[in-house]
Design an enzyme around this catalytic site. Structure first.
Site, PDB file in Angstrom:
ATOM      1  N   LYS A  22      -2.547  15.724  15.853  1.00 42.42           N
ATOM      2  CA  LYS A  22      -2.298  17.661  15.341  1.00 42.42           C
ATOM      3  C   LYS A  22      -0.977  18.092  14.459  1.00 42.42           C
ATOM      4  O   LYS A  22      -1.789  19.405  14.180  1.00 42.42           O
ATOM      5  CB  LYS A  22      -1.091  17.837  17.079  1.00 42.42           C
ATOM      6  CG  LYS A  22      -2.131  17.777  18.422  1.00 42.42           C
ATOM      7  CD  LYS A  22      -1.535  17.170  20.052  1.00 42.42           C
ATOM      8  CE  LYS A  22      -2.417  17.283  20.575  1.00 42.42           C
ATOM      9  NZ  LYS A  22      -2.038  16.878  22.067  1.00 42.42           N
TER      10      LYS A  22
ATOM     11  N   GLN B 130       3.809  16.429  24.462  1.00 44.31           N
ATOM     12  CA  GLN B 130       2.856  15.904  24.716  1.00 44.31           C
ATOM     13  C   GLN B 130       3.166  15.453  26.213  1.00 44.31           C
ATOM     14  O   GLN B 130       4.549  14.890  26.384  1.00 44.31           O
ATOM     15  CB  GLN B 130       3.316  14.567  23.574  1.00 44.31           C
ATOM     16  CG  GLN B 130       2.056  13.914  24.024  1.00 44.31           C
ATOM     17  CD  GLN B 130       0.502  14.202  23.494  1.00 44.31           C
ATOM     18  OE1 GLN B 130       0.496  15.086  22.888  1.00 44.31           O
ATOM     19  NE2 GLN B 130      -0.298  13.249  24.340  1.00 44.31           N
TER      20      GLN B 130
ATOM     21  N   ASP C  46      -0.777  24.677  25.898  1.00 44.39           N
ATOM     22  CA  ASP C  46      -1.479  23.875  26.953  1.00 44.39           C
ATOM     23  C   ASP C  46      -2.343  24.764  27.903  1.00 44.39           C
ATOM     24  O   ASP C  46      -3.131  24.237  28.874  1.00 44.39           O
ATOM     25  CB  ASP C  46      -0.619  23.113  26.937  1.00 44.39           C
ATOM     26  CG  ASP C  46      -1.290  21.588  26.673  1.00 44.39           C
ATOM     27  OD1 ASP C  46      -2.183  21.358  26.285  1.00 44.39           O
ATOM     28  OD2 ASP C  46       0.240  20.592  25.934  1.00 44.39           O
TER      29      ASP C  46
END
Ligand code: GUN
Length: 281
Positions: free
Chosen positions: A52, A96, A119
């Site tokens: 990422k 994460q 997200d």
């Protein structure tokens, strides 16, 4: 049988973002920023986070890496989120998952400013998605829809079967497909005669996390098969689909690696750019 080339499509998406970021930098003097938070040392998560950050740099974003030890307290993590929420250089925040067991993941996700929730996991964004008003579509499901669109797979009126009901993939992809007028069925570990349900699919999405779970007897001739699985078996990446047998009957299929995986990161960049643009207005 055709192969859906996620690597190629993701490169196209990233190229278009790079060009747009460059133009926006010229115009505004500002750079989009993504903060990635990793707690602990899960090796798979560490790889995702590294990718990422790398991709951020490649498309011209600023990347803020926050790697915290596994024993970080929930309070400390919430304090960091609060700081990132207030930081004007940070347009997107990604924590994460999975988080260590002593941390309440839902509480952490709810602490993220919904406008920076790239997200799409905050309840406000989940509610928007479910009601057909998505702001940030979760990255993997958004990547799947992008692949289907790029390969001109008709979704409307088709039977879509989703294997797996996770909050990250199964549930959100079901709502996105429903939004596109598919007839959607979600299967899980308690589903009766799952192979029969799977065989009814024109579009089959496998997101269960079991290596080679989907075999050719579960797939209708000519179905489009999307494999979301990333399983490590004997040091090799294996999907949830038995590619060798299923690829013979599918009309289109995603490989692992090189299918859905690269799309997830590309869509994260799409969401971050959107958060940046929204912050300008
Ligand atoms: N872990 C597995 N998939 C994801 C994802 O899409 N986002 C985050 N934050 N964590 C994940």
């Amino acid at each position: 049988m055709g192969i859906i080339d996620g690597k190629m499509i993701s490169s196209k998406v990233k190229e278009s973002i790079t060009a747009e970021v460059e133009a926006l930098k010229q115009k505004t003097g500002k750079t989009p920023g993504l903060a990635v938070v990793l707690v602990g040392e899960d090796p798979a998560s560490a790889v995702y986070v590294r990718n990422k950050n790398k991709t951020c740099k490649n498309v011209g974003f600023q990347s803020f890496e926050n790697i915290l030890p596994a024993d970080t307290s929930e309070k400390k993590l919430l304090d960091l989120i609060d700081e990132l929420n207030k930081d004007e250089k940070v347009n997107g925040i990604l924590v994460q998952l999975p988080l260590p067991n002593h941390i309440d993941s839902q509480k952490v996700l709810e602490a993220i400013n919904p406008a920076k929730d790239v997200d799409g996991f905050h309840l406000e964004n989940v509610g928007r998605l479910v009601t057909g008003n998505a702001a940030f579509k979760p990255c993997t499901p958004a990547g799947i829809i992008e692949l289907l669109d790029q390969y001109k797979v008709e979704i409307e009126g088709k039977n879509a079967v989703v294997l797996g009901r996770s909050n990250i993939v199964g549930k959100p992809i079901a709502f996105l497909l429903l939004d596109r007028n598919a007839t959607v069925t979600v299967c899980h570990s308690r589903t009766k005669d799952l192979p029969a349900v799977a065989r009814s699919a024109d579009i089959l999405i496998a997101a269960i996390g079991k290596p080679k779970f989907v075999t050719s007897d579960m797939v209708k001739d000519g179905a489009v098969v999307i494999d979301v699985g990333i399983n490590r078996v004997d040091g090799k990446l294996v999907g949830d689909v038995d590619y060798e047998s299923v690829s013979k009957s599918a009309s289109l299929i995603t490989p692992v690696p090189g299918g859905v995986g690269p799309m997830t990161i590309a869509m994260l960049m799409v969401n971050t750019l959107r958060a940046f643009k929204d912050s300008l207005s």
